[in-house]
Structures are given as C-alpha cells and as structure tokens.
Design a protein around this motif. Structure first.
Motif, short mmCIF file in Angstrom:
data_model
loop_
_atom_site.label_atom_id
_atom_site.label_comp_id
_atom_site.label_asym_id
_atom_site.label_seq_id
_atom_site.Cartn_x
_atom_site.Cartn_y
_atom_site.Cartn_z
N LEU A 48 80.08 22.88 -43.07
CA LEU A 48 80.75 22.67 -41.79
C LEU A 48 82.08 23.42 -41.82
CD1 LEU A 48 80.05 18.91 -41.09
CD2 LEU A 48 78.79 20.91 -40.32
N ILE A 49 82.36 24.11 -40.72
CA ILE A 49 83.54 24.96 -40.62
C ILE A 49 84.33 24.58 -39.37
CG2 ILE A 49 84.32 27.34 -40.28
CD1 ILE A 49 81.78 28.22 -41.76
N GLU A 50 85.65 24.59 -39.48
CA GLU A 50 86.52 24.36 -38.33
C GLU A 50 87.50 25.51 -38.21
OE1 GLU A 50 88.45 20.57 -38.52
OE2 GLU A 50 86.55 19.48 -38.36
N ASP A 51 87.92 25.76 -36.99
CA ASP A 51 88.86 26.85 -36.72
C ASP A 51 89.66 26.50 -35.47
OD1 ASP A 51 90.22 29.26 -36.72
OD2 ASP A 51 88.45 30.50 -36.43
N CYS A 52 90.79 27.14 -35.34
CA CYS A 52 91.55 27.11 -34.10
C CYS A 52 91.61 28.56 -33.64
CB CYS A 52 92.94 26.52 -34.32
SG CYS A 52 93.85 26.38 -32.77
N GLY A 53 90.54 28.98 -32.97
CA GLY A 53 90.42 30.38 -32.55
C GLY A 53 91.41 30.72 -31.45
N ALA A 81 81.58 24.60 -36.42
CA ALA A 81 80.28 25.23 -36.62
C ALA A 81 79.58 24.65 -37.83
CB ALA A 81 80.45 26.74 -36.80
N GLU A 82 78.26 24.60 -37.72
CA GLU A 82 77.42 24.23 -38.84
C GLU A 82 76.70 25.49 -39.30
OE1 GLU A 82 74.36 20.72 -39.20
OE2 GLU A 82 73.39 22.46 -38.24
N VAL A 83 76.78 25.78 -40.59
CA VAL A 83 76.16 26.98 -41.16
C VAL A 83 75.18 26.51 -42.23
CG1 VAL A 83 76.57 29.17 -42.33
CG2 VAL A 83 78.28 28.26 -40.73
N LYS A 84 73.93 26.99 -42.14
CA LYS A 84 72.91 26.57 -43.10
C LYS A 84 72.31 27.76 -43.82
CE LYS A 84 71.47 22.21 -41.16
NZ LYS A 84 70.34 21.31 -41.05
N GLN A 85 71.98 27.51 -45.09
CA GLN A 85 71.30 28.54 -45.86
C GLN A 85 69.86 28.62 -45.40
OE1 GLN A 85 71.10 27.95 -50.14
NE2 GLN A 85 71.32 30.15 -50.43
N GLN A 86 69.39 29.85 -45.16
CA GLN A 86 68.04 30.08 -44.68
C GLN A 86 67.08 30.28 -45.86
OE1 GLN A 86 67.68 29.94 -41.10
NE2 GLN A 86 69.70 29.10 -41.63
N ALA A 87 65.79 30.27 -45.58
CA ALA A 87 64.76 30.42 -46.61
C ALA A 87 64.92 31.72 -47.39
CB ALA A 87 63.37 30.34 -45.98
N ASP A 88 65.44 32.77 -46.73
CA ASP A 88 65.62 34.07 -47.40
C ASP A 88 66.93 34.15 -48.18
OD1 ASP A 88 67.55 34.36 -45.43
OD2 ASP A 88 66.65 36.12 -44.52
N GLY A 89 67.69 33.04 -48.21
CA GLY A 89 68.96 33.01 -48.94
C GLY A 89 70.18 33.34 -48.09
N SER A 90 69.98 33.88 -46.88
CA SER A 90 71.11 34.20 -46.00
C SER A 90 71.69 32.91 -45.41
CB SER A 90 70.67 35.14 -44.88
OG SER A 90 69.75 34.48 -44.01
N TRP A 91 72.91 33.01 -44.90
CA TRP A 91 73.58 31.89 -44.25
C TRP A 91 73.73 32.21 -42.78
CZ3 TRP A 91 75.18 27.37 -46.67
CH2 TRP A 91 75.03 27.35 -48.05
#
Length: 104
Positions: A48-53, A81-91
């Motif tokens: 989980l990521i937070e920012d003040c863009g 934002a929610e970022v998840k690792q994909q089956a191919d290893g990418s995020w």
C-alpha cells in the motif's frame, strides 16, 4: 502499462473521455510516494502506497485552442494505491484513489 484490473480500467476510461472531449494534459505531476504497509511481511505480494501528489504544473488544455481547460488550478491531493505482484513477477497498481484538491 503499470496497472491492471480496476486501476487499468479507470485510467483507460479517463484517458478515452479526455480524448473524446478534446483535452490534453501538459506539464508533469510531482509525486513523493511512500510505502505504508506490506503484506505478508516476510515475502510481500501486496504493497500500500500513499502520496500527496501536486498537480500545480500538470493541467488540462483544449486540443483545438490550446487554452487552459481546467476551471480550477492544480494543487495537492491525497493519493492511495494498492500494488500487487503479478504471476510474471512484475508489480502493478490494482486499485487507487485520488481525493479532491486540498486533501493533503
């Protein structure tokens, strides 16, 4: 593209709507994202990521006239934002939320 699922769908719809409405973005946002949590802690697959863009220098203009289309200037907004690792290893970003101007 660094997004998938709901996040990719939302971004695609927004970009298509801007295209249909003759809008272009100029400039660049300023971001300083920070990780707020990881799961599971031993071998994370979700972050989980937070920012003040800051969109002060990233505004929309009409394609035909080049005039500023935004009715209000850019500014700072809370972004999560929610970022998840994909089956191919990418995020990839799977979900995100952008709050209104002045939210941070």
């Amino acid at each position: 593209m660094h997004a998938t699922g709901d996040a990719l769908s939302v971004m695609s719809r927004v970009l298509y709507a801007d295209h249909l409405n003759g809008l272009v973005s100029k400039g660049a946002p300023k971001n300083s994202p920070e990780v707020t949590s990881v799961a599971p802690s031993a071998r994370p697959t979700t972050v989980l990521i937070e920012d003040c863009g800051d969109s002060t220098d990233w505004l929309q203009y009409t394609k035909d006239t080049g005039k500023l289309a935004d009715d209000k200037p850019g500014g700072r907004r809370a972004i999560t934002a929610e970022v998840k690792q994909q089956a191919d290893g990418s995020w990839k970003v799977t979900r995100f939320a952008v709050d209104g101007l002045g939210s941070c």
